[in-house]
Design a protein around this motif. Structure first.
Motif, PDB file in Angstrom:
ATOM      1  N   ALA A  64      59.940  70.399  24.476  1.00  0.00           N
ATOM      2  CA  ALA A  64      59.429  70.881  23.189  1.00  0.00           C
ATOM      3  C   ALA A  64      59.246  72.337  23.728  1.00  0.00           C
ATOM      4  O   ALA A  64      58.654  72.695  24.783  1.00  0.00           O
ATOM      5  CB  ALA A  64      58.346  70.472  22.947  1.00  0.00           C
TER       6      ALA A  64
ATOM      7  N   SER B  51      58.754  63.485  18.678  1.00  0.00           N
ATOM      8  CA  SER B  51      57.660  63.966  17.693  1.00  0.00           C
ATOM      9  C   SER B  51      56.438  63.146  18.182  1.00  0.00           C
ATOM     10  O   SER B  51      55.355  63.751  17.771  1.00  0.00           O
ATOM     11  CB  SER B  51      58.109  63.930  16.434  1.00  0.00           C
TER      12      SER B  51
ATOM     13  N   THR C  17      68.831  70.524  16.245  1.00  0.00           N
ATOM     14  CA  THR C  17      67.419  71.194  16.437  1.00  0.00           C
ATOM     15  C   THR C  17      66.422  70.742  15.678  1.00  0.00           C
ATOM     16  O   THR C  17      66.803  70.437  14.533  1.00  0.00           O
ATOM     17  CB  THR C  17      67.289  72.759  16.460  1.00  0.00           C
ATOM     18  N   TYR C  18      65.382  69.949  16.020  1.00  0.00           N
ATOM     19  CA  TYR C  18      64.363  69.327  15.226  1.00  0.00           C
ATOM     20  C   TYR C  18      63.013  70.004  15.457  1.00  0.00           C
ATOM     21  O   TYR C  18      62.671  70.866  16.210  1.00  0.00           O
ATOM     22  CB  TYR C  18      64.160  67.847  15.500  1.00  0.00           C
ATOM     23  N   SER C  19      62.106  69.768  14.641  1.00  0.00           N
ATOM     24  CA  SER C  19      60.711  70.324  14.792  1.00  0.00           C
ATOM     25  C   SER C  19      59.757  69.459  14.116  1.00  0.00           C
ATOM     26  O   SER C  19      60.063  68.208  13.517  1.00  0.00           O
ATOM     27  CB  SER C  19      60.622  71.505  13.867  1.00  0.00           C
TER      28      SER C  19
ATOM     29  N   ASP D 229      52.947  74.082  16.067  1.00  0.00           N
ATOM     30  CA  ASP D 229      54.327  73.849  15.441  1.00  0.00           C
ATOM     31  C   ASP D 229      55.278  74.038  16.938  1.00  0.00           C
ATOM     32  O   ASP D 229      54.962  74.883  17.613  1.00  0.00           O
ATOM     33  CB  ASP D 229      54.777  74.877  14.430  1.00  0.00           C
ATOM     34  N   TYR D 230      56.245  73.034  16.767  1.00  0.00           N
ATOM     35  CA  TYR D 230      57.272  72.984  18.052  1.00  0.00           C
ATOM     36  C   TYR D 230      58.516  72.352  17.575  1.00  0.00           C
ATOM     37  O   TYR D 230      58.609  71.851  16.641  1.00  0.00           O
ATOM     38  CB  TYR D 230      56.541  72.209  19.054  1.00  0.00           C
ATOM     39  N   SER D 231      59.515  72.932  18.326  1.00  0.00           N
ATOM     40  CA  SER D 231      60.895  72.429  18.257  1.00  0.00           C
ATOM     41  C   SER D 231      61.470  71.876  19.564  1.00  0.00           C
ATOM     42  O   SER D 231      60.921  72.117  20.615  1.00  0.00           O
ATOM     43  CB  SER D 231      61.757  73.509  17.684  1.00  0.00           C
ATOM     44  N   TRP D 232      62.554  71.111  19.061  1.00  0.00           N
ATOM     45  CA  TRP D 232      63.321  70.540  20.388  1.00  0.00           C
ATOM     46  C   TRP D 232      64.829  70.459  20.071  1.00  0.00           C
ATOM     47  O   TRP D 232      65.067  70.270  18.876  1.00  0.00           O
ATOM     48  CB  TRP D 232      62.563  69.283  20.986  1.00  0.00           C
TER      49      TRP D 232
ATOM     50  N   ASP E   7      56.419  77.117  19.041  1.00  0.00           N
ATOM     51  CA  ASP E   7      56.609  78.189  18.093  1.00  0.00           C
ATOM     52  C   ASP E   7      55.481  78.894  17.481  1.00  0.00           C
ATOM     53  O   ASP E   7      55.681  79.905  17.326  1.00  0.00           O
ATOM     54  CB  ASP E   7      57.489  77.444  17.092  1.00  0.00           C
TER      55      ASP E   7
END
Length: 190
Positions: free
Chosen positions: A84, A37, A141-143, A132-135, A87
Motif C-alpha cells: 500500500a 483493503s 490500481t485500487y484504493s 487514504d491508500y492505493s495499491w 496517499d
C-alpha cells in the motif's frame, strides 16, 4: 455409445481444470490474493508531555497482509498488489491536521510505518486518523480507506507554575548637600 460421451465430457472437464490450474499457477497468487483493503490498519498511541502539558500521538499504519506461500517463485516477481502507498493522512475530532510524514510512505506485507504528531494542547476527546491508500500498478490500481482513533482523556495538563518570591524594596530618600556650591560662586569686583 454413452460410454464414449462420458469420456468426452470427462475429457473436456479435465482440459478446463488443467487450464484453470495453469492460469492460477502462472499468476503466482491464489484466488482472492491481492485485495489488501482489509489488511491495512491504523493505530495510535497518545502520551502526555508532562513538561509542556501537551499530547503527542504516534500514529502507525501497518499492512497485515501475508505473502502467499508459493511452491516456486519466478525470478523478478514482486508483490505490487500487496503493498500500500499512503496517499493522504488527515486527523479529525479533538485535534485536526494532516500527518504529512506518512504521505507517500509504502507499506509492504507485514510492514508498518509511523509518524508522531506533537504539541496537541487543550484537547479532550477522540482523535481519528483517516488514511487514504492505493495499491496495484498500471491499469489495475485500487484504493482504500483505513481509520484509527485514540482518546485524549483531559488528564494532560502543564505543571503548576511557581512564581519567584517577591521582594519589596523600601523606598529610600537621599539628601545631597551643596557645600561645594558656595565656593564656586562667582565674585564681582568693581
Amino acid at each position: 455409445m454413452e460410454h464414449v460421451r462420458m469420456n468426452k465430457t470427462l475429457g473436456r472437464l479435465g482440459v478446463a481444470a488443467a487450464a484453470t490450474a495453469m492460469v492460477v499457477g502462472l499468476s503466482g497468487l491464489p484466488a482472492g490474493a491481492g485485495d489488501i483493503s482489509g489488511n491495512i490498519m491504523v493505530t495510535g498511541e497518545a502520551t502526555c508531555d508532562t513538561a509542556t502539558g501537551t499530547w503527542d500521538i504516534e500514529w502507525t499504519v501497518s499492512n497485515d497482509e501475508r505473502i502467499p506461500q508459493l511452491t516456486s517463485t519466478p525470478s523478478g516477481i514482486d508483490f505490487p498488489f500487496l503493498t500500500a502507498t499512503i496517499d493522504d493522512a488527515v486527523m479529525s475530532g479533538a485535534a485536526t491536521g494532516t500527518v504529512a510524514d506518512l504521505i507517500g510512505d509504502s507499506v509492504g506485507p507485514q510492514e508498518s510505518t509511523s509518524a508522531t504528531v506533537t504539541g496537541i494542547a487543550n484537547a479532550t476527546g477522540d482523535v481519528m486518523l483517516t488514511v487514504d491508500y492505493s495499491w496495484g500498478e498500471g491499469e489495475q490500481t485500487y484504493s482504500g480507506v483505513a481509520v484509527g482513533d485514540v482518546t485524549l482523556d483531559g488528564s494532560c495538563t502543564p505543571p503548576p507554575t511557581t512564581s519567584a518570591p517577591s521582594t519589596t524594596v523600601e523606598p529610600t530618600t537621599t539628601t545631597a548637600v551643596a557645600a561645594d556650591a558656595v565656593a564656586a560662586r562667582p565674585t564681582f569686583t568693581g
